[in-house]
Scaffold this motif. Sequence first.
Motif, mmCIF file in Angstrom:
data_model
loop_
_atom_site.group_PDB
_atom_site.id
_atom_site.type_symbol
_atom_site.label_atom_id
_atom_site.label_comp_id
_atom_site.label_asym_id
_atom_site.label_seq_id
_atom_site.Cartn_x
_atom_site.Cartn_y
_atom_site.Cartn_z
ATOM 1 N N GLY A 207 -5.654 11.398 20.644
ATOM 2 C CA GLY A 207 -6.801 10.961 21.434
ATOM 3 C C GLY A 207 -7.503 11.972 22.329
ATOM 4 N N THR B 201 -13.649 7.300 14.076
ATOM 5 C CA THR B 201 -13.292 8.123 12.907
ATOM 6 C C THR B 201 -14.385 8.049 11.836
ATOM 7 O OG1 THR B 201 -10.967 7.712 13.348
ATOM 8 C CG2 THR B 201 -11.493 8.461 11.142
ATOM 9 N N GLU C 87 -9.590 6.337 8.765
ATOM 10 C CA GLU C 87 -8.957 5.589 9.856
ATOM 11 C C GLU C 87 -7.846 4.692 9.327
ATOM 12 O OE1 GLU C 87 -9.208 5.939 13.012
ATOM 13 O OE2 GLU C 87 -8.352 4.108 13.840
ATOM 14 N N ARG D 264 2.855 15.132 23.069
ATOM 15 C CA ARG D 264 2.036 13.944 23.289
ATOM 16 C C ARG D 264 2.930 12.700 23.378
ATOM 17 N NH1 ARG D 264 1.147 9.674 19.049
ATOM 18 N NH2 ARG D 264 -0.557 8.463 19.908
ATOM 19 N N GLY E 285 -5.999 7.819 12.830
ATOM 20 C CA GLY E 285 -7.017 8.417 11.991
ATOM 21 C C GLY E 285 -6.359 9.646 11.380
ATOM 22 N N ILE F 245 -4.972 12.173 13.967
ATOM 23 C CA ILE F 245 -5.891 12.453 15.086
ATOM 24 C C ILE F 245 -5.234 11.923 16.364
ATOM 25 C CG2 ILE F 245 -8.171 12.017 16.082
ATOM 26 C CD1 ILE F 245 -9.183 11.424 13.236
HETATM 27 C C1 G1P Z 1 -7.369 5.491 18.038
HETATM 28 C C2 G1P Z 1 -8.224 6.088 16.917
HETATM 29 C C3 G1P Z 1 -7.342 6.808 15.909
HETATM 30 C C4 G1P Z 1 -6.475 7.825 16.606
HETATM 31 C C5 G1P Z 1 -5.667 7.181 17.758
HETATM 32 C C6 G1P Z 1 -4.941 8.223 18.575
HETATM 33 O O1 G1P Z 1 -6.598 4.443 17.483
HETATM 34 O O2 G1P Z 1 -8.977 5.067 16.309
HETATM 35 O O3 G1P Z 1 -8.132 7.437 14.944
HETATM 36 O O4 G1P Z 1 -5.594 8.417 15.671
HETATM 37 O O5 G1P Z 1 -6.533 6.454 18.630
HETATM 38 O O6 G1P Z 1 -4.161 7.673 19.566
HETATM 39 P P1 G1P Z 1 -5.879 3.316 18.403
HETATM 40 O O7 G1P Z 1 -4.581 3.922 18.847
HETATM 41 O O8 G1P Z 1 -6.797 3.019 19.534
HETATM 42 O O9 G1P Z 1 -5.660 2.147 17.491
#
Ligand code: G1P
Length: 293
Positions: free
Chosen positions: A210, A236, A195, A257, A171, A208
């Motif tokens: 987590g 998001t 997103e 991170r 995101g 973004i």
């Molecule tokens: C999720 C969120 C995303 C964020 C990310 C961080 O995505 O939807 O906005 O930036 O975690 O790790 P995922 O990694 O689950 O696809």
Amino acid sequence: MKRVRKAVFPAAGLGTRFLPATKAQPKEMLPIVDKPIIQYGVEEALAAGCDQIIIITGRGKTAIEDHFDVSYELEKMLEERGKTELLSVVHQISDMIHVAYVRQKEALGLGHAVLMARELVGNEPFAVLLADDVIDAPVPCLKQMMDVYEETGGSVLATQKVSGPAISAYGVLDATLMDHARFGGRLYQVSNLVEKPKLEEAPSDLAIIGRYILTPAIFEMLEGTPLGAGGELQLTDGIRMLLSREKIYGYCFDGKRHDAGDKLGFLKATVEFALKRPGLGGEFRSYLKSLEL
Ligand code: G1P
């Protein structure tokens, strides 16, 4: 202003990136050195002042529940064998938290997972931690964000700069750096968020990460949020809707991170945590140095 007491851990994902290891074991239980990924996040939430943990689980995730429960047989055995140090390690895990579990029956996205916690969270601000993001920081990342929340009273999203095409895995914030006495240089005012945009459509390089502190108004927003990227209910997108009502902040936290949901990220986290571990790091360092790379 209400204190943030509850931390939500979405943990219903299938963990396909780690098959076959995750065929019969939740990815949240994969260990970095000797601790399951999710425990790093839970310890961070506790260190930030949360005292209630809500884990959103699904099919095949009972190992997580067992992990945070009392293991009577194991504790008895360790006691009988005089393994007091291990006994306290094992006991601390079950002792540390009050955990509630909610089942997410279908994997309909992160926004949907968070919505599952609505009844347990109620009308108070709460944290969301994605266990895949393991953050090594001098002050726990969520604690840094709590400080921002306590001062601003608005939702706070953890962010970090990500350059190049990798941004499309996140995101992404459209945000302005704020001139703030205490958090200057790290605090952003968010004006939009997208997103997983294509690189050319990304509004910035602020991804973004987590960790979220959200006001309870997010639940109402998520209920009215249409399905987004990947046909899923995206957190998001819900947060973008919240922007019409409340101020939202991005906080570029101090810390490193690791994306432990990715094989390379997991390996890097393992190496770095092992190097730091007393009683292990020294020998491990010598071993790594001895490798002809
Ligand atoms: C999720 C969120 C995303 C964020 C990310 C961080 O995505 O939807 O906005 O930036 O975690 O790790 P995922 O990694 O689950 O696809």
